[in-house]
Design an enzyme around this catalytic site. Structure first.
Site, mmCIF file in Angstrom:
data_model
loop_
_atom_site.group_PDB
_atom_site.id
_atom_site.type_symbol
_atom_site.label_atom_id
_atom_site.label_comp_id
_atom_site.label_asym_id
_atom_site.label_seq_id
_atom_site.Cartn_x
_atom_site.Cartn_y
_atom_site.Cartn_z
ATOM 1 N N ARG A 1 12.502 -26.839 -42.070
ATOM 2 C CA ARG A 1 13.812 -27.092 -41.439
ATOM 3 C C ARG A 1 14.614 -25.812 -41.242
ATOM 4 O O ARG A 1 15.841 -25.816 -41.394
ATOM 5 C CB ARG A 1 14.638 -28.077 -42.264
ATOM 6 C CG ARG A 1 14.131 -29.498 -42.256
ATOM 7 C CD ARG A 1 14.661 -30.224 -41.017
ATOM 8 N NE ARG A 1 14.103 -31.561 -40.939
ATOM 9 C CZ ARG A 1 14.712 -32.641 -41.423
ATOM 10 N NH1 ARG A 1 15.886 -32.545 -41.969
ATOM 11 N NH2 ARG A 1 14.121 -33.806 -41.325
ATOM 12 N N ARG B 1 21.162 -27.794 -38.572
ATOM 13 C CA ARG B 1 22.623 -27.851 -38.527
ATOM 14 C C ARG B 1 23.328 -26.803 -39.373
ATOM 15 O O ARG B 1 24.529 -26.605 -39.230
ATOM 16 C CB ARG B 1 23.097 -29.251 -38.932
ATOM 17 C CG ARG B 1 22.919 -30.265 -37.810
ATOM 18 C CD ARG B 1 23.298 -31.674 -38.266
ATOM 19 N NE ARG B 1 22.310 -32.172 -39.203
ATOM 20 C CZ ARG B 1 22.323 -33.400 -39.730
ATOM 21 N NH1 ARG B 1 23.288 -34.232 -39.416
ATOM 22 N NH2 ARG B 1 21.383 -33.779 -40.566
ATOM 23 N N ARG C 1 23.448 -28.278 -29.880
ATOM 24 C CA ARG C 1 23.379 -29.730 -30.041
ATOM 25 C C ARG C 1 24.579 -30.405 -29.365
ATOM 26 O O ARG C 1 24.433 -31.452 -28.733
ATOM 27 C CB ARG C 1 23.366 -30.067 -31.529
ATOM 28 C CG ARG C 1 23.028 -31.505 -31.851
ATOM 29 C CD ARG C 1 23.147 -31.684 -33.371
ATOM 30 N NE ARG C 1 22.556 -32.894 -33.871
ATOM 31 C CZ ARG C 1 23.154 -34.066 -33.894
ATOM 32 N NH1 ARG C 1 24.367 -34.195 -33.398
ATOM 33 N NH2 ARG C 1 22.538 -35.120 -34.418
ATOM 34 N N ASP D 1 10.076 -33.673 -34.159
ATOM 35 C CA ASP D 1 10.211 -34.561 -35.310
ATOM 36 C C ASP D 1 8.893 -35.272 -35.545
ATOM 37 O O ASP D 1 8.105 -35.452 -34.617
ATOM 38 C CB ASP D 1 11.327 -35.583 -35.085
ATOM 39 C CG ASP D 1 11.821 -36.136 -36.396
ATOM 40 O OD1 ASP D 1 12.627 -35.483 -37.054
ATOM 41 O OD2 ASP D 1 11.346 -37.217 -36.790
ATOM 42 N N TYR E 1 8.051 -45.204 -42.308
ATOM 43 C CA TYR E 1 9.138 -45.418 -41.340
ATOM 44 C C TYR E 1 8.820 -46.590 -40.410
ATOM 45 O O TYR E 1 9.707 -47.347 -40.015
ATOM 46 C CB TYR E 1 9.378 -44.146 -40.520
ATOM 47 C CG TYR E 1 10.062 -43.053 -41.321
ATOM 48 C CD1 TYR E 1 11.443 -43.061 -41.480
ATOM 49 C CD2 TYR E 1 9.335 -42.039 -41.939
ATOM 50 C CE1 TYR E 1 12.090 -42.073 -42.218
ATOM 51 C CE2 TYR E 1 9.968 -41.057 -42.688
ATOM 52 C CZ TYR E 1 11.341 -41.084 -42.821
ATOM 53 O OH TYR E 1 11.978 -40.125 -43.564
HETATM 54 O O1 CP3 Z 1 11.257 -27.384 -39.970
HETATM 55 C C1 CP3 Z 1 11.750 -27.283 -38.830
HETATM 56 O O2 CP3 Z 1 12.680 -26.472 -38.580
HETATM 57 C C2 CP3 Z 1 11.124 -28.069 -37.687
HETATM 58 C C3 CP3 Z 1 11.753 -29.244 -37.269
HETATM 59 C C4 CP3 Z 1 11.591 -30.575 -37.990
HETATM 60 C C5 CP3 Z 1 12.562 -31.590 -37.882
HETATM 61 N N1 CP3 Z 1 12.103 -32.708 -38.491
HETATM 62 C C6 CP3 Z 1 13.829 -31.442 -37.163
HETATM 63 C C7 CP3 Z 1 14.911 -32.384 -37.438
HETATM 64 C C8 CP3 Z 1 10.552 -31.093 -38.760
HETATM 65 C C9 CP3 Z 1 9.293 -30.402 -39.230
HETATM 66 C C10 CP3 Z 1 10.891 -32.446 -39.058
HETATM 67 C C11 CP3 Z 1 10.006 -33.356 -39.811
HETATM 68 C C12 CP3 Z 1 10.543 -34.609 -40.349
HETATM 69 N N2 CP3 Z 1 11.364 -35.514 -39.743
HETATM 70 C C13 CP3 Z 1 10.183 -35.132 -41.602
HETATM 71 C C14 CP3 Z 1 9.193 -34.510 -42.547
HETATM 72 C C15 CP3 Z 1 9.740 -33.332 -43.230
HETATM 73 C C16 CP3 Z 1 10.783 -33.638 -44.225
HETATM 74 O O3 CP3 Z 1 11.917 -33.168 -44.058
HETATM 75 O O4 CP3 Z 1 10.426 -34.304 -45.207
HETATM 76 C C17 CP3 Z 1 10.860 -36.356 -41.768
HETATM 77 C C18 CP3 Z 1 10.803 -37.253 -42.982
HETATM 78 C C19 CP3 Z 1 11.592 -36.597 -40.570
HETATM 79 C C20 CP3 Z 1 12.424 -37.788 -40.235
HETATM 80 C C21 CP3 Z 1 13.807 -37.370 -39.942
HETATM 81 N N3 CP3 Z 1 14.215 -36.783 -38.776
HETATM 82 C C22 CP3 Z 1 14.908 -37.387 -40.829
HETATM 83 C C23 CP3 Z 1 14.892 -37.939 -42.241
HETATM 84 C C24 CP3 Z 1 15.990 -36.794 -40.163
HETATM 85 C C25 CP3 Z 1 17.355 -36.491 -40.707
HETATM 86 C C26 CP3 Z 1 18.395 -37.406 -40.216
HETATM 87 C C27 CP3 Z 1 19.771 -36.813 -40.470
HETATM 88 O O5 CP3 Z 1 20.712 -37.568 -40.244
HETATM 89 O O6 CP3 Z 1 19.880 -35.658 -40.859
HETATM 90 C C28 CP3 Z 1 15.533 -36.416 -38.889
HETATM 91 C C29 CP3 Z 1 16.321 -35.722 -37.848
HETATM 92 C C30 CP3 Z 1 16.052 -34.269 -37.731
HETATM 93 N N4 CP3 Z 1 14.798 -33.739 -37.550
HETATM 94 C C31 CP3 Z 1 17.002 -33.211 -37.746
HETATM 95 C C32 CP3 Z 1 16.283 -32.026 -37.544
HETATM 96 C C33 CP3 Z 1 16.840 -30.624 -37.410
HETATM 97 C C34 CP3 Z 1 18.500 -33.355 -37.869
HETATM 98 C C35 CP3 Z 1 18.973 -33.572 -36.472
HETATM 99 C C36 CP3 Z 1 20.423 -33.343 -36.253
HETATM 100 O O7 CP3 Z 1 21.216 -34.169 -36.711
HETATM 101 O O8 CP3 Z 1 20.753 -32.363 -35.553
#
Ligand code: CP3
Length: 357
Positions: free
Chosen positions: A28, A32, A41, A78, A155
């Site tokens: 990640r 943000r 964003r 994602d 999920y």
């Molecule tokens: O690592 C990186 O920089 C690459 C990008 C990446 C994202 N998601 C961007 C993202 C990666 C590798 C993921 C994988 C992901 N997504 C996982 C596995 C890794 C982990 O963290 O365990 C999981 C479980 C998800 C599912 C998911 N997507 C969640 C739980 C969330 C968060 C929701 C929230 O409200 O924060 C997301 C959204 C997400 N994916 C964001 C990002 C940067 C946040 C988006 C935002 O609000 O701008």
């Protein structure tokens, strides 16, 4: 297309070859906590709008690399793009995280699922990989990724995030054949997805088994590990210098390092609940290890961060016969939105400085 890599530390470490210092990237690392991410964003409107636009996905992938001396880029996307392309209808409810409009709850739901077409249904991901490779221009390698079959199934069955995983665990207990069918088709999709990212230009691939650690050992082996073994065995990663290495990351799965190392993967990623010397001993030099600083260390002072970085690096070395080779520094899980970007710079520089050979 084949611009030579200017920085190949990360790929060398994955092959357990000597490097000038330990490579580092952060799960990640785009997100943000960066003001420039929040600005992009706000213009794009939403996370999904960003991920579905290859130029914007490229921009946010590159943002952390402009600030920090990171040794790898990770595709901005994602893990839930795959179930979305399988027809489940991904959306983000404000403040609630990811959700599916049509979760999977029965054998009939599973029977309707198929492997999506990678260049049509998921073409926006492959386009993002191609644009990022072009814009990186060999600066550092690009990591592609997927969720693990088990984590994606969590999920898909829960319909979103969960605290107790009650629905999918009930399915595991009451209808194991249905869950295995779901994991089979999801594994087929994951293998095709990773292969397509590789062909589009991803130079390493990581599988995120974020929820592997919520299972009992017997259930972990049956419902998660078995399908990651299939990925490691069946995913064609190419040969020799062209080989695209695979990393299996799990949260709460440090006790399975030896079993993960035996899958034929190139690297294993661990969270912070196992010490790296113990993980390195379990890996026994068969794979590279990635990790494992507690992400909340970034809330500490710069001095505390430096101290914990050194401790993590030295712990790996102690378990790896006195050698730092074969270690990729990372956090044990992803960054949070309220972390201080300056502390990330402290961390990255401390890794390079403390591990210089
Ligand atoms: O690592 C990186 O920089 C690459 C990008 C990446 C994202 N998601 C961007 C993202 C990666 C590798 C993921 C994988 C992901 N997504 C996982 C596995 C890794 C982990 O963290 O365990 C999981 C479980 C998800 C599912 C998911 N997507 C969640 C739980 C969330 C968060 C929701 C929230 O409200 O924060 C997301 C959204 C997400 N994916 C964001 C990002 C940067 C946040 C988006 C935002 O609000 O701008």
């Amino acid at each position: 297309m084949t611009t030579p890599l200017k920085n190949d530390r990360f790929l060398r470490a994955l092959r357990r070859e000597p490097v000038d210092c330990t490579p580092v990237w952060l799960m990640r690392q785009a997100g943000r906590y960066l003001p420039e991410y929040r600005a992009t964003r706000a213009k794009a409107g939403s996370f999904l709008a960003m991920a579905k636009n290859p130029e914007i996905a490229c921009e946010v992938t590159l943002q952390p690399l402009r600030r920090f001396e990171l040794d790898a880029a990770i595709l901005f996307s994602d893990i839930l793009t795959v179930p979305d392309a399988m027809g489940l209808g991904l959306y983000f409810a404000e403040g609630e995280g990811p959700k599916f409009e049509r979760p999977v709850s029965s054998a009939a739901d599973v029977a309707r699922l198929g492997v999506p077409d990678m260049e049509t249904d998921l073409g926006y991901v492959m386009d993002a990989v191609r644009v990022i490779r072009r814009e990186l221009d060999g600066k550092v390698p690009l990591i592609g990724f997927s969720g693990s079959p088990w984590t994606l199934a969590c999920y898909m069955v829960q319909g979103g995030g969960s605290k107790d995983f009650a629905k999918i665990k009930a399915m595991a207990l009451n209808e194991p054949a249905t869950l295995h069918k779901l994991l089979e088709v999801t594994t087929d999709a994951v293998i095709a997805y990773l292969a397509a990212q590789r062909h589009a230009g991803a130079q390493a691939l990581q599988v995120f088994d974020t929820w592997g650690g919520v299972l009992s050992p017997a259930m972990y082996r049956e419902f998660s590990l078995r399908y990651m073994q299939r990925i490691a065995a069946e995913l064609d990663r190419g040969q020799g210098a062209e080989r695209t290495p695979l990393i299996l990351f799990g949260k709460g799965t440090g006790q399975y390092v030896a079993e993960l190392a035996a899958t034929g993967t190139d690297g294993v990623g661990v969270d912070w609940t196992i010490s790296l010397d113990q993980a390195a001993r379990a890996a026994g030099g068969r794979v590279a290890l990635q990790g494992n600083l507690d992400p909340t260390t970034l809330y500490g002072s710069p001095e505390a961060i430096e101290r914990e970085v050194a401790r993590t690096l030295d712990s790996y070395r102690d378990g790896n016969g006195g050698s730092r080779e074969g270690h990729i520094f990372n956090l044990g899980h992803g960054m949070s939105p309220d972390m201080n970007p300056e502390h990330v710079g402290v961390l990255v520089d401390a890794v390079h400085r403390h591990s210089a050979r």
